[in-house]
Design an enzyme around this catalytic site. Structure first.
Site, PDB file in Angstrom:
ATOM      1  N   CYS A   1       0.826  -1.206   0.000  1.00 34.46           N
ATOM      2  CA  CYS A   1       0.000   0.000   0.000  1.00 34.46           C
ATOM      3  C   CYS A   1       0.859   1.255   0.000  1.00 34.46           C
ATOM      4  O   CYS A   1       1.794   1.384   0.795  1.00 34.46           O
ATOM      5  CB  CYS A   1      -0.919  -0.004   1.229  1.00 34.46           C
ATOM      6  SG  CYS A   1      -1.939   1.486   1.365  1.00 34.46           S
TER       7      CYS A   1
ATOM      8  N   CYS B   1     -12.185 -12.750  19.604  1.00 33.36           N
ATOM      9  CA  CYS B   1     -11.430 -11.769  18.826  1.00 33.36           C
ATOM     10  C   CYS B   1     -10.389 -11.062  19.697  1.00 33.36           C
ATOM     11  O   CYS B   1      -9.844 -10.038  19.302  1.00 33.36           O
ATOM     12  CB  CYS B   1     -12.371 -10.752  18.181  1.00 33.36           C
ATOM     13  SG  CYS B   1     -13.406  -9.838  19.343  1.00 33.36           S
TER      14      CYS B   1
END
Length: 439
Positions: free
Chosen positions: A81, A395
């Site tokens: 990126c 999570c």
């Protein structure tokens, strides 16, 4: 009022030091030992020599950032990126994906292995595509009065500044394709200061978009927005100070492999990685070994992501959720999918639930998928249901370890666990664990 003298605080000079990186933690930080203290260092890989700038120096540990790589690990890779240096998003792109995954899995397995003497079956990690996997994005908007330019993008790390983007390497292609067109549209907005943020969701029936505004839409802006939605076949929602207004298209939904179609509202939580969401569901169904005689309880069920697929295989399935609109959406989804063996209830799971109507069902299998804060507040009551199997989707490895300790005290044993690489190139660690009650 008495005014007390306070000396002006002097800013400390930026401190740097040299470090040899010994390991990699699960968040993608290099680990170094300096005079007996552990340092966690951004942008550093094992076996590297780096110049470190101190970010935070605490008594027990330190945080730093590698500002110069003196000797690089040959495996270091160039981030894909172009916004990697400034964006607050995927900060592990300099780490090869196999090293990212290995570090996460190692940290998870080591923490859990310390909890019990019995052997745990550590299963292969559940993985998918490392790029273009996110079906949801929230874009910040800010009008620069000096340059007369609208910034559209993500927040910089530790900053309120916005990194303007035209594409994001982890977004699904259909969302990436919209970004330049959105930028072009909103640059013509008559009241750009009223723009708040944009949420995009790649549903299975098209792209849904929510635009947050702080003032009523001007007629010209409304026309432009509706034309844009028509041209790109968007499900369009606008949120003002009072409510969310559905201006164009249908309600979004996603479909599971078993044919279940789950409708959701634009602001509802859904798993952002559609590929791994399905693999996670498949794993849960497999590990629970569901039978037609089972009564299954799904805690923190949301709109029925796990509950509906489970209900097709068992005698009865009950989903519990604390947020009423989500319960209503789950009931709607159950009816639309002709799931006849499922019921959904709203309940505050931090309160005793032994007297609740649904808690009187003899559940023999339980699934829970709590938020990052975990489920400690519900485990005492849950364990008294005496289910033979508990499947825990987590999570947050820290709260998983804490909650696993509680389950072990109640006579459960951790049988198997797998890491789920739900969010490649980030510090997030998802996992799935199966606990069985000692006989």
């Amino acid at each position: 009022m008495v005014l007390l003298y306070q000396p002006t605080k002097q800013k400390k000079a930026s401190t740097t030091f040299h470090a040899h990186i010994q390991d990699l933690d699960y968040q993608g930080l290099g680990v170094a030992k300096i005079q007996g203290k552990t340092w966690f260092i951004e942008n550093a890989l094992p076996q590297e020599e780096v110049q470190v700038q101190v970010v935070d120096d605490k008594r027990q540990y330190g945080l730093g950032r590698a500002i110069k790589i003196l000797q690089a690990n040959p495996l270091r890779q160039v981030p894909k990126c172009e916004h990697y240096q400034t964006c607050g998003g995927c900060q592990s792109q300099h780490i090869p994906i196999h090293l990212q995954r290995e570090a996460k899995q190692k940290a998870l397995f080591q923490r859990l292995a310390k909890l019990q003497t019995q052997a745990i079956e550590f299963m292969p990690m559940i993985i998918g595509d490392e790029w273009h996997y996110r079906r949801r994005a929230r874009l910040s908007l800010r009008w620069d009065t000096k340059s007369k330019k609208l910034d559209i993008g993500f927040r910089q790390k530790n900053s309120q500044q916005i990194v303007s983007i035209q594409q994001c390497e982890v977004l699904e292609p259909v969302l990436n394709g919209l970004l330049p067109q959105l930028t072009k549209l909103l640059q013509t907005w008559s009241k750009p200061k009223s723009l708040g943020h944009i949420e995009l969701v790649a549903a299975d029936n098209g792209v849904a978009m929510l635009l947050r505004v702080t003032e009523n839409l001007a007629e010209n802006d409304r026309t432009l927005l509706l034309n844009f939605a028509f041209e790109h076949q968007l499900m369009l929602f606008v949120q003002d100070e009072l409510d969310i207004h559905h201006l164009h298209g249908n309600l979004p939904y996603y479909q599971l492999d078993d044919g279940s179609i789950l409708h959701f509202d634009i602001r509802d939580f859904i798993q952002v990685n559609r590929q791994l969401n399905q693999r996670m569901i498949n794993t849960a169904l497999d590990w629970l070994e569901l039978k037609e005689t089972d009564n299954v309880l799904d805690l923190f069920c949301g709109m029925g992501n796990f509950t509906l697929p489970m209900s097709r295989k068992v005698k009865s399935a009950v989903g519990i959720e604390g947020v009423l609109p989500m319960v209503e959406k789950a009931r709607f989804n159950g009816e639309r999918n002709h799931c006849h063996h499922v019921q959904f209830y709203q309940c505050d799971l931090s309160q005793p639930f032994a007297e609740q109507q649904w808690a009187k069902i003899p559940f023999n299998k339980i699934l829970l998928d709590p938020a990052r804060s975990g489920a400690a507040f519900a485990l005492n009551a849950l364990c008294h249901l005496a289910a033979e199997k508990i499947l825990y989707v987590s999570c947050n490895p820290a709260t998983l370890v804490r909650d696993a300790e509680i389950l072990l005290k109640f006579g459960y044993q951790l049988k198997k666990v797998a890491m789920i690489d739900m969010f490649p190139h980030t510090s997030h660690l998802e996992s799935i664990s199966l606990f069985e009650r000692n006989k």
